[in-house]
Scaffold this active site. Sequence first.
Site, short mmCIF file in Angstrom:
data_model
loop_
_atom_site.label_atom_id
_atom_site.label_comp_id
_atom_site.label_asym_id
_atom_site.label_seq_id
_atom_site.Cartn_x
_atom_site.Cartn_y
_atom_site.Cartn_z
N SER A 74 0.82 -1.21 0.00
CA SER A 74 0.00 0.00 0.00
C SER A 74 0.86 1.26 0.00
O SER A 74 2.03 1.24 0.39
CB SER A 74 -0.92 0.02 1.22
OG SER A 74 -1.83 -1.05 1.18
N HIS A 79 -0.66 3.48 4.95
CA HIS A 79 -0.09 2.85 6.13
C HIS A 79 -0.06 3.82 7.31
O HIS A 79 -0.42 3.46 8.44
CB HIS A 79 1.33 2.36 5.83
CG HIS A 79 1.38 1.08 5.07
ND1 HIS A 79 2.45 0.71 4.27
CD2 HIS A 79 0.49 0.05 4.98
CE1 HIS A 79 2.22 -0.48 3.74
NE2 HIS A 79 1.04 -0.89 4.15
#
Length: 214
Positions: A74, A79
Amino acid sequence: SRPCRQGTYEFSEAMAWRCSAVGNAELARNLRKAGVIVSDVVEQAMISVDRANYAPKNPYMDAPQPIGHQATISAPHMHAHALELLSGHLRPGMRALDVGSGSGYLAAVMARMVGPDGRVIGIDYLSPLVVQSIANARKADADLLDSGVLQLQQGDGWQGFEEASPYDCIHVGAAAEKVPEALLDQLKPGGRMVIPVGTSAQQFCQIDRLPNGN
């Protein structure tokens, strides 16, 4: 029915380019400047785990990157956003589950946050990815594996990992059609789960279990 609070988090493509960096510490600082990271603990944890050990290409670009096996890591801002939502449940000594752990990066950051007395389980259904994630962690975060603070293993993430439950927090990286009951059952009273829910349209949901277990 169980409550699902839809996130209102928005992040523009232009802002993503401003957060991209040439190094790991700079990436975290840029995310802090953009207001994605708001706490010292998340900033320091992301600085402590070098994303380049987990993303083979463009590790400091704030965009998803391929990691092989038709999987991606990601974008850093996603995150960071998840870590901020979970930071109160990733304190030293706490226990966390990362479902769809992929490269192992986020699980390693979570492990740095819970410290030597905590435990983080990363689970992914793709065996080659699990092998790769362990190799990634061995590059500079082998202490987490050797101490048992971080455990990366193959399994059906929708079933969680009951052996190490209950968890103070659960992060789910892949969208689910609905929230898996097994994960709800493994969430500790007072715990928090973040999970993208939906097929065609997704909601990034935060689910909090009340101290009484509801």
